[in-house]
Design a protein around this motif. Structure first.
Motif, PDB file in Angstrom:
ATOM      1  N   MET A 152      15.754 -15.402 -51.809  1.00 14.73           N
ATOM      2  CA  MET A 152      16.010 -16.343 -50.736  1.00 14.73           C
ATOM      3  C   MET A 152      16.215 -15.552 -49.446  1.00 14.73           C
ATOM      4  SD  MET A 152      19.241 -18.925 -50.098  1.00 14.73           S
ATOM      5  CE  MET A 152      19.221 -19.614 -51.706  1.00 14.73           C
ATOM      6  N   ALA A 153      15.600 -16.007 -48.388  1.00 18.17           N
ATOM      7  CA  ALA A 153      15.749 -15.352 -47.095  1.00 18.17           C
ATOM      8  C   ALA A 153      17.172 -15.530 -46.574  1.00 18.17           C
ATOM      9  CB  ALA A 153      14.746 -15.914 -46.101  1.00 18.17           C
ATOM     10  N   HIS A 154      17.660 -14.517 -45.895  1.00 18.66           N
ATOM     11  CA  HIS A 154      19.022 -14.591 -45.367  1.00 18.66           C
ATOM     12  C   HIS A 154      19.165 -15.693 -44.328  1.00 18.66           C
ATOM     13  CE1 HIS A 154      17.990 -12.457 -41.586  1.00 18.66           C
ATOM     14  NE2 HIS A 154      17.077 -11.899 -42.350  1.00 18.66           N
ATOM     15  N   THR A 155      18.082 -16.037 -43.616  1.00 20.56           N
ATOM     16  CA  THR A 155      18.184 -17.111 -42.623  1.00 20.56           C
ATOM     17  C   THR A 155      18.388 -18.461 -43.290  1.00 20.56           C
ATOM     18  OG1 THR A 155      15.764 -17.223 -42.531  1.00 20.56           O
ATOM     19  CG2 THR A 155      16.873 -15.951 -40.809  1.00 20.56           C
ATOM     20  N   ILE A 156      17.860 -18.618 -44.477  1.00 21.89           N
ATOM     21  CA  ILE A 156      18.076 -19.866 -45.219  1.00 21.89           C
ATOM     22  C   ILE A 156      19.515 -19.901 -45.721  1.00 21.89           C
ATOM     23  CG2 ILE A 156      17.436 -21.166 -47.294  1.00 21.89           C
ATOM     24  CD1 ILE A 156      14.572 -19.980 -46.903  1.00 21.89           C
ATOM     25  N   HIS A 157      19.982 -18.766 -46.228  1.00 23.32           N
ATOM     26  CA  HIS A 157      21.354 -18.674 -46.741  1.00 23.32           C
ATOM     27  C   HIS A 157      22.378 -18.908 -45.631  1.00 23.32           C
ATOM     28  CE1 HIS A 157      25.032 -16.551 -48.061  1.00 23.32           C
ATOM     29  NE2 HIS A 157      24.745 -17.118 -49.212  1.00 23.32           N
ATOM     30  N   ASP A 158      22.107 -18.377 -44.441  1.00 29.61           N
ATOM     31  CA  ASP A 158      23.027 -18.487 -43.310  1.00 29.61           C
ATOM     32  C   ASP A 158      22.614 -19.572 -42.318  1.00 29.61           C
ATOM     33  OD1 ASP A 158      24.460 -16.311 -44.328  1.00 29.61           O
ATOM     34  OD2 ASP A 158      23.275 -14.862 -43.188  1.00 29.61           O
ATOM     35  N   LYS A 159      21.810 -20.503 -42.752  1.00 28.80           N
ATOM     36  CA  LYS A 159      21.224 -21.512 -41.864  1.00 28.80           C
ATOM     37  C   LYS A 159      22.263 -22.244 -41.015  1.00 28.80           C
ATOM     38  CE  LYS A 159      18.488 -25.749 -42.095  1.00 28.80           C
ATOM     39  NZ  LYS A 159      17.731 -26.641 -42.991  1.00 28.80           N
ATOM     40  N   LYS A 160      23.313 -22.734 -41.631  1.00 23.66           N
ATOM     41  CA  LYS A 160      24.305 -23.528 -40.909  1.00 23.66           C
ATOM     42  C   LYS A 160      24.961 -22.701 -39.808  1.00 23.66           C
ATOM     43  CE  LYS A 160      28.317 -26.476 -41.620  1.00 23.66           C
ATOM     44  NZ  LYS A 160      29.230 -27.072 -42.601  1.00 23.66           N
ATOM     45  N   LYS A 161      25.358 -21.489 -40.134  1.00 24.10           N
ATOM     46  CA  LYS A 161      26.013 -20.610 -39.173  1.00 24.10           C
ATOM     47  C   LYS A 161      25.061 -20.249 -38.024  1.00 24.10           C
ATOM     48  CE  LYS A 161      26.721 -16.409 -40.518  1.00 24.10           C
ATOM     49  NZ  LYS A 161      27.219 -15.148 -41.069  1.00 24.10           N
ATOM     50  N   LEU A 162      23.818 -19.953 -38.348  1.00 23.47           N
ATOM     51  CA  LEU A 162      22.842 -19.588 -37.318  1.00 23.47           C
ATOM     52  C   LEU A 162      22.521 -20.774 -36.404  1.00 23.47           C
ATOM     53  CD1 LEU A 162      20.433 -17.408 -39.482  1.00 23.47           C
ATOM     54  CD2 LEU A 162      22.016 -16.601 -37.710  1.00 23.47           C
ATOM     55  N   LEU A 163      22.383 -21.952 -36.986  1.00 22.34           N
ATOM     56  CA  LEU A 163      22.104 -23.135 -36.170  1.00 22.34           C
ATOM     57  C   LEU A 163      23.259 -23.460 -35.233  1.00 22.34           C
ATOM     58  CD1 LEU A 163      20.255 -25.478 -38.679  1.00 22.34           C
ATOM     59  CD2 LEU A 163      19.312 -24.373 -36.640  1.00 22.34           C
ATOM     60  N   LEU A 164      24.490 -23.294 -35.698  1.00 19.60           N
ATOM     61  CA  LEU A 164      25.642 -23.507 -34.818  1.00 19.60           C
ATOM     62  C   LEU A 164      25.611 -22.547 -33.637  1.00 19.60           C
ATOM     63  CD1 LEU A 164      28.525 -24.115 -37.395  1.00 19.60           C
ATOM     64  CD2 LEU A 164      27.557 -25.757 -35.781  1.00 19.60           C
ATOM     65  N   ARG A 165      25.254 -21.309 -33.901  1.00 17.55           N
ATOM     66  CA  ARG A 165      25.168 -20.309 -32.841  1.00 17.55           C
ATOM     67  C   ARG A 165      24.065 -20.672 -31.844  1.00 17.55           C
ATOM     68  NH1 ARG A 165      26.590 -14.627 -32.113  1.00 17.55           N
ATOM     69  NH2 ARG A 165      27.749 -14.622 -34.047  1.00 17.55           N
ATOM     70  N   VAL A 166      22.924 -21.104 -32.359  1.00 22.22           N
ATOM     71  CA  VAL A 166      21.806 -21.489 -31.487  1.00 22.22           C
ATOM     72  C   VAL A 166      22.189 -22.711 -30.642  1.00 22.22           C
ATOM     73  CG1 VAL A 166      19.460 -22.445 -31.486  1.00 22.22           C
ATOM     74  CG2 VAL A 166      20.004 -20.464 -32.900  1.00 22.22           C
ATOM     75  N   ARG A 167      22.896 -23.635 -31.224  1.00 22.12           N
ATOM     76  CA  ARG A 167      23.306 -24.825 -30.468  1.00 22.12           C
ATOM     77  C   ARG A 167      24.301 -24.475 -29.364  1.00 22.12           C
ATOM     78  NH1 ARG A 167      23.174 -27.716 -36.094  1.00 22.12           N
ATOM     79  NH2 ARG A 167      21.016 -28.454 -36.008  1.00 22.12           N
ATOM     80  N   ARG A 168      25.177 -23.511 -29.627  1.00 14.36           N
ATOM     81  CA  ARG A 168      26.086 -23.061 -28.574  1.00 14.36           C
ATOM     82  C   ARG A 168      25.298 -22.399 -27.442  1.00 14.36           C
ATOM     83  NH1 ARG A 168      29.429 -21.672 -32.976  1.00 14.36           N
ATOM     84  NH2 ARG A 168      28.691 -19.527 -32.908  1.00 14.36           N
ATOM     85  N   ILE A 169      24.304 -21.615 -27.808  1.00 15.33           N
ATOM     86  CA  ILE A 169      23.460 -20.967 -26.795  1.00 15.33           C
ATOM     87  C   ILE A 169      22.730 -22.029 -25.977  1.00 15.33           C
ATOM     88  CG2 ILE A 169      21.397 -19.524 -26.459  1.00 15.33           C
ATOM     89  CD1 ILE A 169      22.364 -17.934 -28.975  1.00 15.33           C
ATOM     90  N   ARG A 170      22.195 -23.032 -26.660  1.00 15.54           N
ATOM     91  CA  ARG A 170      21.508 -24.121 -25.955  1.00 15.54           C
ATOM     92  C   ARG A 170      22.450 -24.775 -24.943  1.00 15.54           C
ATOM     93  NH1 ARG A 170      20.271 -28.693 -29.571  1.00 15.54           N
ATOM     94  NH2 ARG A 170      18.759 -27.296 -30.518  1.00 15.54           N
TER      95      ARG A 170
END
Length: 92
Positions: free
Chosen positions: A1-19
């Motif tokens: 499993m790709a790490h981006t899939i495993h960490d999806k929720k955390k990464l999306l929260l970070r991207v939304r803060r950047i947005r």
């Protein structure tokens, strides 16, 4: 499993803060705010993007360069950590 899939929720929260930061910068510029405010917010956006980049690179190194499914040697683990530390320092 790709790490981006495993960490999806955390990464999306970070991207939304950047947005949110980028949208705030856009509004600031549309409202013709002073350059000082724009510069400070731009620096914050850059820092947030660098933080995201550091997190993605660390995950890539830990999951693809030093494969967690095999037993990495202590030297490999140490070298991977040194690269991660160097990248994080560079992106600050």
């Amino acid at each position: 499993m790709a790490h981006t899939i495993h960490d999806k929720k955390k990464l999306l929260l970070r991207v939304r803060r950047i947005r949110g930061q980028v949208e705030a910068l856009e509004k600031l510029l549309e409202n013709e705010a002073g350059c000082s405010e724009a510069l400070h917010l731009t620096v914050a956006c850059r820092g947030a993007m660098n933080g995201l980049m550091a997190e993605l690179l660390e995950g890539h190194i830990r999951h693809h360069v030093v494969d967690p499914d095999t037993n990495a040697t202590p030297a490999q683990t140490q070298a991977a950590q040194e690269v991660i530390d160097a990248v994080k320092t560079y992106l600050r």
